[in-house]
Structures are given as C-alpha cells and as structure tokens.
Design a protein around this motif. Structure first.
Motif, PDB file in Angstrom:
ATOM      1  N   LEU A  41      12.162  14.499   2.376  1.00  0.00           N
ATOM      2  CA  LEU A  41      11.098  14.381   1.375  1.00  0.00           C
ATOM      3  C   LEU A  41      11.151  13.025   0.669  1.00  0.00           C
ATOM      4  CD1 LEU A  41      11.266  17.981  -0.123  1.00  0.00           C
ATOM      5  CD2 LEU A  41       9.356  17.008   1.160  1.00  0.00           C
ATOM      6  N   THR A  42      12.357  12.487   0.486  1.00  0.00           N
ATOM      7  CA  THR A  42      12.468  11.164  -0.137  1.00  0.00           C
ATOM      8  C   THR A  42      11.869  10.092   0.768  1.00  0.00           C
ATOM      9  OG1 THR A  42      14.474  11.823  -1.327  1.00  0.00           O
ATOM     10  CG2 THR A  42      14.075   9.461  -1.056  1.00  0.00           C
ATOM     11  N   ILE A  43      12.172  10.159   2.054  1.00  0.00           N
ATOM     12  CA  ILE A  43      11.601   9.196   3.010  1.00  0.00           C
ATOM     13  C   ILE A  43      10.073   9.304   3.019  1.00  0.00           C
ATOM     14  CG2 ILE A  43      11.438   8.575   5.453  1.00  0.00           C
ATOM     15  CD1 ILE A  43      14.362   9.553   5.744  1.00  0.00           C
ATOM     16  N   GLU A  44       9.570  10.526   3.059  1.00  0.00           N
ATOM     17  CA  GLU A  44       8.117  10.739   3.097  1.00  0.00           C
ATOM     18  C   GLU A  44       7.455  10.245   1.821  1.00  0.00           C
ATOM     19  OE1 GLU A  44       8.749  14.669   5.928  1.00  0.00           O
ATOM     20  OE2 GLU A  44       8.356  14.899   3.784  1.00  0.00           O
ATOM     21  N   ARG A  45       8.093  10.510   0.678  1.00  0.00           N
ATOM     22  CA  ARG A  45       7.538  10.064  -0.596  1.00  0.00           C
ATOM     23  C   ARG A  45       7.448   8.539  -0.663  1.00  0.00           C
ATOM     24  NH1 ARG A  45      10.332   7.131  -4.520  1.00  0.00           N
ATOM     25  NH2 ARG A  45      12.076   8.592  -4.446  1.00  0.00           N
ATOM     26  N   MET A  46       8.476   7.847  -0.139  1.00  0.00           N
ATOM     27  CA  MET A  46       8.473   6.388  -0.202  1.00  0.00           C
ATOM     28  C   MET A  46       7.442   5.779   0.740  1.00  0.00           C
ATOM     29  SD  MET A  46      12.558   5.617  -0.712  1.00  0.00           S
ATOM     30  CE  MET A  46      12.348   3.938  -1.298  1.00  0.00           C
ATOM     31  N   PHE A  47       7.224   6.372   1.901  1.00  0.00           N
ATOM     32  CA  PHE A  47       6.147   5.913   2.781  1.00  0.00           C
ATOM     33  C   PHE A  47       4.792   6.176   2.132  1.00  0.00           C
ATOM     34  CE2 PHE A  47       9.112   5.654   6.393  1.00  0.00           C
ATOM     35  CZ  PHE A  47       8.600   4.544   7.048  1.00  0.00           C
ATOM     36  N   LEU A  48       4.622   7.361   1.556  1.00  0.00           N
ATOM     37  CA  LEU A  48       3.357   7.717   0.897  1.00  0.00           C
ATOM     38  C   LEU A  48       3.010   6.697  -0.179  1.00  0.00           C
ATOM     39  CD1 LEU A  48       0.999   9.638   0.233  1.00  0.00           C
ATOM     40  CD2 LEU A  48       2.611  10.977  -1.161  1.00  0.00           C
ATOM     41  N   GLU A  49       4.011   6.275  -0.952  1.00  0.00           N
ATOM     42  CA  GLU A  49       3.761   5.347  -2.060  1.00  0.00           C
ATOM     43  C   GLU A  49       3.381   3.952  -1.583  1.00  0.00           C
ATOM     44  OE1 GLU A  49       6.467   7.354  -5.589  1.00  0.00           O
ATOM     45  OE2 GLU A  49       7.367   5.808  -4.296  1.00  0.00           O
ATOM     46  N   LYS A  50       3.634   3.651  -0.307  1.00  0.00           N
ATOM     47  CA  LYS A  50       3.221   2.366   0.259  1.00  0.00           C
ATOM     48  C   LYS A  50       1.753   2.380   0.687  1.00  0.00           C
ATOM     49  CE  LYS A  50       7.356   0.391   0.204  1.00  0.00           C
ATOM     50  NZ  LYS A  50       7.662  -0.770  -0.656  1.00  0.00           N
ATOM     51  N   THR A  51       1.135   3.560   0.690  1.00  0.00           N
ATOM     52  CA  THR A  51      -0.251   3.699   1.139  1.00  0.00           C
ATOM     53  C   THR A  51      -1.176   3.932  -0.053  1.00  0.00           C
ATOM     54  OG1 THR A  51      -0.312   6.125   1.383  1.00  0.00           O
ATOM     55  CG2 THR A  51       0.677   4.848   3.195  1.00  0.00           C
ATOM     56  N   GLY A  52      -2.468   3.950   0.249  1.00  0.00           N
ATOM     57  CA  GLY A  52      -3.452   4.282  -0.770  1.00  0.00           C
ATOM     58  C   GLY A  52      -3.943   5.705  -0.635  1.00  0.00           C
ATOM     59  N   ALA A  53      -3.159   6.567   0.016  1.00  0.00           N
ATOM     60  CA  ALA A  53      -3.598   7.937   0.303  1.00  0.00           C
ATOM     61  C   ALA A  53      -3.753   8.759  -0.977  1.00  0.00           C
ATOM     62  CB  ALA A  53      -2.607   8.616   1.244  1.00  0.00           C
ATOM     63  N   ASP A  54      -4.821   9.532  -1.035  1.00  0.00           N
ATOM     64  CA  ASP A  54      -5.076  10.425  -2.168  1.00  0.00           C
ATOM     65  C   ASP A  54      -4.587  11.842  -1.891  1.00  0.00           C
ATOM     66  OD1 ASP A  54      -6.540   8.366  -3.538  1.00  0.00           O
ATOM     67  OD2 ASP A  54      -8.205   8.773  -2.167  1.00  0.00           O
ATOM     68  N   ILE A  55      -4.577  12.208  -0.602  1.00  0.00           N
ATOM     69  CA  ILE A  55      -4.191  13.577  -0.242  1.00  0.00           C
ATOM     70  C   ILE A  55      -3.124  13.554   0.844  1.00  0.00           C
ATOM     71  CG2 ILE A  55      -6.387  14.653  -0.864  1.00  0.00           C
ATOM     72  CD1 ILE A  55      -7.138  14.592   2.124  1.00  0.00           C
ATOM     73  N   VAL A  56      -2.353  14.627   0.878  1.00  0.00           N
ATOM     74  CA  VAL A  56      -1.332  14.826   1.900  1.00  0.00           C
ATOM     75  C   VAL A  56      -1.702  16.072   2.693  1.00  0.00           C
ATOM     76  CG1 VAL A  56       1.113  15.292   2.350  1.00  0.00           C
ATOM     77  CG2 VAL A  56       0.453  13.773   0.467  1.00  0.00           C
ATOM     78  N   ILE A  57      -1.857  15.916   4.012  1.00  0.00           N
ATOM     79  CA  ILE A  57      -2.175  17.038   4.891  1.00  0.00           C
ATOM     80  C   ILE A  57      -0.897  17.451   5.618  1.00  0.00           C
ATOM     81  CG2 ILE A  57      -3.687  17.891   6.736  1.00  0.00           C
ATOM     82  CD1 ILE A  57      -5.196  16.823   4.331  1.00  0.00           C
ATOM     83  N   VAL A  58      -0.572  18.740   5.574  1.00  0.00           N
ATOM     84  CA  VAL A  58       0.619  19.248   6.268  1.00  0.00           C
ATOM     85  C   VAL A  58       0.178  20.301   7.278  1.00  0.00           C
ATOM     86  CG1 VAL A  58       2.897  20.300   6.044  1.00  0.00           C
ATOM     87  CG2 VAL A  58       1.998  18.860   4.194  1.00  0.00           C
ATOM     88  N   PRO A  59       0.047  19.931   8.569  1.00  0.00           N
ATOM     89  CA  PRO A  59      -0.304  20.922   9.602  1.00  0.00           C
ATOM     90  C   PRO A  59       0.889  21.843   9.841  1.00  0.00           C
ATOM     91  CG  PRO A  59      -0.707  18.656  10.345  1.00  0.00           C
ATOM     92  CD  PRO A  59       0.140  18.578   9.127  1.00  0.00           C
ATOM     93  N   ASN A  60       0.596  23.108  10.072  1.00  0.00           N
ATOM     94  CA  ASN A  60       1.661  24.089  10.324  1.00  0.00           C
ATOM     95  C   ASN A  60       1.998  24.102  11.811  1.00  0.00           C
ATOM     96  OD1 ASN A  60       3.521  26.071   9.956  1.00  0.00           O
ATOM     97  ND2 ASN A  60       2.049  27.729   9.625  1.00  0.00           N
ATOM     98  N   VAL A  61       2.469  22.941  12.309  1.00  0.00           N
ATOM     99  CA  VAL A  61       2.767  22.796  13.738  1.00  0.00           C
ATOM    100  C   VAL A  61       4.038  21.967  13.911  1.00  0.00           C
ATOM    101  CG1 VAL A  61       0.371  22.959  14.546  1.00  0.00           C
ATOM    102  CG2 VAL A  61       1.318  20.725  13.911  1.00  0.00           C
ATOM    103  N   SER A  62       4.514  21.945  15.143  1.00  0.00           N
ATOM    104  CA  SER A  62       5.680  21.134  15.497  1.00  0.00           C
ATOM    105  C   SER A  62       5.442  20.539  16.872  1.00  0.00           C
ATOM    106  CB  SER A  62       6.942  22.004  15.519  1.00  0.00           C
ATOM    107  OG  SER A  62       6.867  22.927  16.597  1.00  0.00           O
ATOM    108  N   ILE A  63       6.402  19.748  17.337  1.00  0.00           N
ATOM    109  CA  ILE A  63       6.279  19.147  18.666  1.00  0.00           C
ATOM    110  C   ILE A  63       6.231  20.210  19.754  1.00  0.00           C
ATOM    111  CG2 ILE A  63       8.781  18.928  19.033  1.00  0.00           C
ATOM    112  CD1 ILE A  63       8.220  16.240  20.399  1.00  0.00           C
TER     113      ILE A  63
END
Length: 525
Positions: free
Chosen positions: A293-315
């Motif tokens: 979650l820390t890695i994801e949060r830091m990438f998110l903060e580098k973008t201008g994204a307003d929303i986060v989409i989390v698909p309920n899927v995996s590889i």
C-alpha cells in the motif's frame, strides 16, 4: 456472469461450459483458481486456494531456490492436485506459470524439472511483458461494463508484487507503454533488514528514490500529471477495497484518491501486531500489505488521478481468459489494437517517419493477405508483420547507414505490450532483414531462433522488403493494388497510371528474398 436471452443463444447454450484451472507460482504464495468458461469467454469462479511460499525470499536473498523451498512447493502442488482431482482435472490439464521469483532464480531449470517429475505439473515461466498482458486481460474483463474508465482519460495500471512492480500506461484507451520495475515488497523488506534506520524512515527514503527514478522514465512515455484514472491490482489493493467499500465488492471498486491515501498511511503507521489485530491478518499478510500500500500510495501521488479503480481479479483470471481469447473476436481485436498502439509509441520515441511506416504497414498486410496460400501463416504472424512494418526504419534515429542493424538492436532491447520474448526476437530479425543481405550462418541473433521462428522471419521479411520497395520514394504513390499469379511471377498492379520507375528499380534490388521464399518473382505492372 450476465444472463443471456435463451431465444438468441439456443445453439450456444447447448455447448457444455468447460472447466479450466490455473496455478500461479509467485514470490509470496502459490495460488490456484478453478473456473467454468463458456464459448463466449464468460467466466464463473468455482474454487480458489492459496498457500504462502518462501520462494521470493529465497531468490531475492540468495539468488536461488533452497531445498526447503522446493520441498514446500512440491507439497503445496500435491495438495492442489488432490483438490483438482475432485473436478476431474489432471496436472496435464492445468496452466501453471511462474513469475518474478522463478524468472530470477539461478536454479529455475532444475526446479521446474523436479516439480514436473514429482507432481506432473508443467511450469511455464512468463516474462514480465507477458505478465502485463495477462493482467490487462483480467482488468479488461472486470471493467467490461465500464470501459470508459480506461478510454475517457489517461490511465495507469499498477500491480505491486513481491519482486517487481508492473506498470502499464494508457492514453485514452491506447497502450503507450508497459514496464516491469525492480520494486517489490520482498525486495524492500530485505533492504529494511539490512539497514540500521527505522523501518518507517527507511521505507520513505528507499521508495522515494526508486519511485522517483521509475516515474522519470514513465514520464517520457506519458506525463504522469495527465493520468486521471489509477487502476490497482493485487491482494493489498483488494484488501484496501474490502475495507473501504463495505468489506465486499463484486467486479471492481471505485475509491476516492484521498480516501485511499489516508488508508494506506493509516496501515503503514501501525505496528505489525496492531495491523494483525485490527484487520485479522497473518504476520506475512500484514507485512506485505503495509509495504504494498505504501508503494501504491507513492505512485498514486506522482499522478493527477482523482479515482482509484480496484478490479476484483488477479493474473490467474488472465491466464484462463488467454486460453479462450480466440473464441471472442472483440477481445482478440482489442489486444491486437493495444499491441499496435504500443509499437507506435515505441516508434514515436525514435522519431519515425509515420506516414511512410503506415503506408508500408498497409502494403505489407495487403501482400500478406494475398499470399495466404503461399505462406500458410495465421493471425498472430500477421500482427508481428504489422509491428515490424511500423518499426522497420526506427534505426535511422541512430544513423541512416546500417539502420536495419540499429533497428534490430532497438527492437530486441525494447518492450512491446502483448509480445513475449520470442515474438520480439522475430520482429527484431524481420526489421534487420527488411534491407541488405538475407540471413547468414554468421548472424547469431537469427541462428539462435528455433527453426520454426526462422521460417516465420524469412516469410515476413520477404513480404516487408517488397512493401518497403513499393514506397521507395516515401510518397505513398503505390496504392490500391490488385494481385495476379502466373506460373512463376507475382504481379502487382496499382490503380494509378504513374511512372513507377523508382519503385521498379527498388523492387529489382529487394525482391530476391521474396522469390527465394515463395518461388514467385514480384513484378510491379
């Protein structure tokens, strides 16, 4: 899975849905999915199983898989085999893939052999670019009713794993680039163990440096402040979605940017014991989720994204969908479109002549379709020809002289979404042989290909050489070709009545491989 109208699918409903299963041997766990897929690619999950694994910790600390890691894997796969027998599935029926830990393990070949001998499972190691491809398939399926998430604005798709972070950038639905970054929860954990600093302080310092470097590279493909949709994949992202969307979500969850950032910070600020107690997690889950979650949060903060989409899927869903993608023309067409978009993005990075490349691509595909009987190749090879035609002149960015060799090097050392390493090797060789000498026994990159791949290179390069000769002037003069065969000639007749002396001269110079491969002399009428 949505219901369909019985009167419209009477014939389809008579086909019994087939059972499929996939196993992912990952850095932190070994996971199984069993699903029912019908002829239209509709997927219904029947069973899931997951066991924690030490493979990633072995590989990222020692460089190879330990004996205990091998024994643990064999035991887990043995238990999965028993579960699968209840569905009438045998090891030979199962798609088993290995990701970053197996890719990097020095003893991966002996590991795969031992696993096969003792369990019957055939493990296939997927490259990072194929991993992105499979993830994209799964995301596309999960968001099929809301594709505007990806098409209406620029988007980043991110998956944080134990060993790598996979990133895809889309510009209004078009794939711009995909990258596999050496940033992962297990790698970070090992760095923390070796550091004298406090974990929280070290994580911020370590990630800030690595993520900034990664984002500088990504920004060359697409300005990150233009990214408005942030798609997160993985168990840590799904954990956040469960917690923030009422503990349950179906195909996907939509989270507010600030909501996600606050949650990630909250989890990271807890001790592992506090996190385990509050969210009922195991030690390894709490450790992995906090880092992910820390890695994801830091990438998110580098973008201008307003929303986060989390698909309920995996590889694993992507693996199953890949098995039936040929049954769904829409999926197949979408994937081809993204592969071509990725190739164009690579070409633009090297300032290619877009008009010439597009015209040569169109001519190449016309020739390919007209020569079906002679080449006997399929849709996949047609797509590889399309990619090679787009990229055939990118070597001129380095130097015009010998640009076919420079182009081969650039392609061979690049990532193109949807193409695995063998595909890229084929494309790079086709780019190499679009001019000058044909393949020789001294050409290592060509000789290293399997025999079947070398045949594909010869056929595609022969077609590309003719297409390139027909646009020798880079003016797009040769258009709307009609084709005719005589006993030993392949006649190409443009609709225009112009002086094609330059194109005929070029064709005489570059048509030799075509004649050798297809037994037909290419002639421009």
């Amino acid at each position: 899975m949505s219901d369909t109208q019985p009167d419209k699918t009477a014939r389809a409903s008579t086909q019994t849905p087939r059972l499929h299963a996939a196993i992912e041997i990952g850095s932190t766990g070994i996971r199984l999915i069993v699903a029912e897929l019908d002829a239209k690619g509709s997927l219904r999950i029947l069973d899931r199983a997951s066991k924690q694994s030490r493979l990633g910790r072995d590989v990222f600390t020692m460089g190879s898989i330990s004996r205990d890691g091998l024994r643990e894997t064999i035991a887990i796969l043995g238990s999965f085999s028993e579960l699968l027998q209840g569905y009438g599935l045998k090891p030979d029926d199962i798609q088993v893939i290995g990701t970053s830990a197996l890719r990097e393990a020095a003893n991966r070949d002996t590991f795969i052999d031992r696993v096969n001998l003792q369990t019957g499972f055939h493990v296939r190691i997927v490259e990072d670019i194929e991993e992105n491809h499979l993830m994209y398939l799964a995301v596309q399926k999960a968001l099929q009713d809301e594709r505007s998430f990806l098409s209406r604005a620029n988007a980043m798709i991110l998956e944080v794993g134990g060993g790598t972070t996979e990133v895809m950038l889309l510009k209004k639905g078009q794939m711009v680039s995909s990258h596999s970054l050496s940033i992962g929860t297990l790698r970070m954990d090992e760095q923390i163990r070796e550091s004298a600093r406090q974990p929280r302080e070290f994580i911020e310092m370590y990630l800030e440096s690595n993520i900034k470097t990664a984002c500088d590279v990504l920004a060359e493909d697409l300005p990150l402040d233009s990214v408005r949709t942030f798609v997160l994949i993985g168990s840590d992202a799904r954990f956040a979605a469960y917690c923030l969307s009422g503990k349950n979500f179906d195909h996907y969850a939509v989270l507010d940017r600030n909501q996600f950032v606050e949650f990630a910070d909250s989890v990271a600020s807890m001790s592992l014991q506090e996190c385990m107690a509050q969210y009922h997690l195991s030690w390894s889950e709490a450790e992995g989720y906090a880092a992910g979650l820390t890695i994801e949060r830091m990438f998110l903060e580098k973008t201008g994204a307003d929303i986060v989409i989390v698909p309920n899927v995996s590889i694993r869903e992507g693996i199953l969908l890949a098995q039936v993608q040929g049954m769904d023309q829409k999926i197949e067409q979408e994937l081809r479109r993204q592969v071509v978009a990725s190739a164009r993005s690579l070409a633009k990075r090297f300032h290619y002549d877009e008009d010439h490349a597009t015209h040569v691509k169109n001519l190449s595909l016309e020739l390919f379709d007209a020569l079906k009987k002679e080449h006997g190749l399929g849709k996949h090879e047609r797509m590889l020809l399309e990619v090679a035609a787009i990229l055939h002149d990118i070597g001129t960015y380095l130097r015009t002289s010998g640009h076919h060799k420079h182009g081969e090097y650039i392609v061979a050392n690049s990532e193109i979404f949807g193409l695995n390493r063998e595909d890229i090797n084929i494309v790079s060789n086709v780019v190499r042989y679009h001019r000058k000498s044909p393949p020789l026994a001294t050409h290592v990159n060509y000789i290293a290909l399997p025999r079947e791949a070398r045949i594909v290179v010869l056929k595609l390069a022969a077609i590309l050489r003719v297409a390139d000769a027909l646009d020798r002037s880079h003016s797009g003069r040769v258009r709307e070709l009609s084709f005719e065969r005589t006993e030993d000639r392949f006649l190409m007749r443009p609709s225009q009545s112009l002086d094609f002396s330059l194109e005929k001269l070029s064709l005489a110079e570059k048509g030799d491989m075509f004649e050798d491969v297809f037994g037909l002399l290419p002639v421009l009428i």
